[in-house]
Scaffold this motif. Structure first.
Motif, PDB file in Angstrom:
ATOM      1  N   ALA A  76      -0.246   1.378   6.216  1.00  0.00           N
ATOM      2  CA  ALA A  76       0.565   2.548   6.556  1.00  0.00           C
ATOM      3  C   ALA A  76       2.006   2.395   6.074  1.00  0.00           C
ATOM      4  N   GLY A  77       2.581   1.214   6.273  1.00  0.00           N
ATOM      5  CA  GLY A  77       3.974   0.989   5.900  1.00  0.00           C
ATOM      6  C   GLY A  77       4.147   0.825   4.401  1.00  0.00           C
ATOM      7  N   PHE A  78       5.337   1.149   3.928  1.00  0.00           N
ATOM      8  CA  PHE A  78       5.612   0.972   2.497  1.00  0.00           C
ATOM      9  C   PHE A  78       7.000   0.405   2.273  1.00  0.00           C
ATOM     10  N   ASN A  79       7.485  -0.411   3.215  1.00  0.00           N
ATOM     11  CA  ASN A  79       8.798  -1.027   3.053  1.00  0.00           C
ATOM     12  C   ASN A  79       8.803  -2.049   1.911  1.00  0.00           C
ATOM     13  N   GLN A  80       7.615  -2.447   1.417  1.00  0.00           N
ATOM     14  CA  GLN A  80       7.536  -3.388   0.305  1.00  0.00           C
ATOM     15  C   GLN A  80       7.638  -2.707  -1.056  1.00  0.00           C
ATOM     16  N   VAL A  81       7.770  -1.380  -1.071  1.00  0.00           N
ATOM     17  CA  VAL A  81       7.781  -0.618  -2.326  1.00  0.00           C
ATOM     18  C   VAL A  81       9.204  -0.156  -2.653  1.00  0.00           C
TER      19      VAL A  81
END
Length: 346
Positions: A76-81
């Motif tokens: 769900a998260g996309f803080n790595q993008v």
């Protein structure tokens, strides 16, 4: 479409192949996606990445140069993008906005119960033929005050479970949930919640506002002996501050399913080598700390939903050029699980 699936394990292959039903060519790679491995995507028009894969500007540029047009996240998260880089390179980002809130919520409560009733220590003793109960005293959950940070889909399930236990539930969230309020949940600013809670459990996204939300100051405001649970993102807590609070005895117990630097540890078999992360190794020395390796999501129902949504994103991209659940590249902050407003009342 040809899809390179990074950070894949046997269960990824099982569930993704079942959802795919032969529509796309899936190439499974155990390697994490990072600068050194990005070229393994050669020949693919899409990649599927997991929570600890690296999707910074360098990696995205390599993928774009190989002709990759879609990153289908299995989370769900996309803080790595790096969303700005994705926008500039013309790479579309898809994600799994929801899978099973019950999976993570139940795991969080499982950590609470295991810590409270010393189940790991008790299991070890009985295996050794030691049936002495000294040191195994817990407390009744009923009547205790449980603080929930973030009442999105997961936090709401946690609240309902803890209300069922007879806990007094308090919460913090920029948008209080009327249904929970009707059930008696009180909403407070974060630090006020930290002062009242006997058990504090984190279910907020990682944003600039929530990074190290639980720091030395917040821990000092908590009750002595408080139980802290984190199944959200590792960097929501300051690990050095946790160690200090554990050493002083102020933090009564700690349950973690996530860790700040987990990308170099979790989802790998490191049993034959020393743990190089000194902070993580220090956490393991405390008898009142229970750590699991980011397995909160790990149920058959959740894996099925993740696989089906991932394939749906790929299907939609193949048909229209955009994934079904697209992360807007104009949105340069991670998604709030609880609301669209990431800031908490501090």
């Amino acid at each position: 479409m040809q899809v390179a699936v990074f950070s894949s394990r046997s269960y990824d292959e099982t569930y993704l192949c079942a959802a795919n039903a032969g529509r796309h060519q899936l190439r499974f790679l155990e390697a994490r996606l990072e600068a050194e491995t990005a070229r393994l995507a050669a020949g693919a028009t899409a990649v599927s990445a997991f929570v600890n894969d690296t999707l910074d500007a360098e990696v995205l540029a390599t993928l774009a140069g190989l002709g990759v047009g879609l990153v289908a996240l299995r989370c769900a998260g996309f803080n790595q993008v790096d969303l700005a880089a994705a926008r500039d390179l013309g790479i579309r980002i898809g994600r799994v906005p929801a899978y099973s809130p019950h999976a993570v919520a139940e795991h969080a409560v499982g950590l609470m119960l295991a810590l409270n009733r010393h189940l790991c220590r008790a299991w070890s003793r009985v295996r050794e033929g030691n049936f002495v109960l000294d040191g195994l005293i817990g407390f009744d959950m009923a009547g205790k005050t449980a603080g929930i940070v973030g009442t999105g889909t997961i936090g709401r399930v946690v609240a309902r479970i803890l209300l069922g236990f007879g806990c007094h539930v308090i919460a913090t969230d920029p948008a209080p949930d009327p249904e929970l309020e009707a059930k008696g949940v009180r909403y407070l600013p974060f630090l006020a919640l930290a002062e009242e809670a006997d058990i504090l459990t984190l279910h907020c996204p990682l944003t600039p506002e929530t990074r190290h939300l639980v720091n030395a100051e917040a821990l000092a405001r908590m009750k002595r002996g408080v139980m802290l649970i984190n199944t959200s993102r590792g960097a929501v807590v300051d690990t050095r501050a946790l160690i200090g609070a554990l050493k002083s005895g102020h933090l009564g117990s700690l349950g973690l399913d996530v860790y700040e630097e987990e990308s170099h540890l979790f989802f790998r078999d490191l049993s034959s080598r020393a743990i190089a992360d000194d902070l993580f190794a220090r956490l393991l020395t405390f008898p009142n700390v229970l750590i699991t390796g980011h397995q909160g999501f790990f149920t058959a129902e959740a894996l099925t939903a993740i696989a089906e949504t991932t394939i749906a994103n790929i299907d939609q991209f193949a048909a229209t050029g955009a994934p079904l659940h697209e992360v807007s590249v104009e949105r340069l902050a991670p998604p709030a699980e609880a609301t669209s407003t990431p800031a908490l009342g501090l």
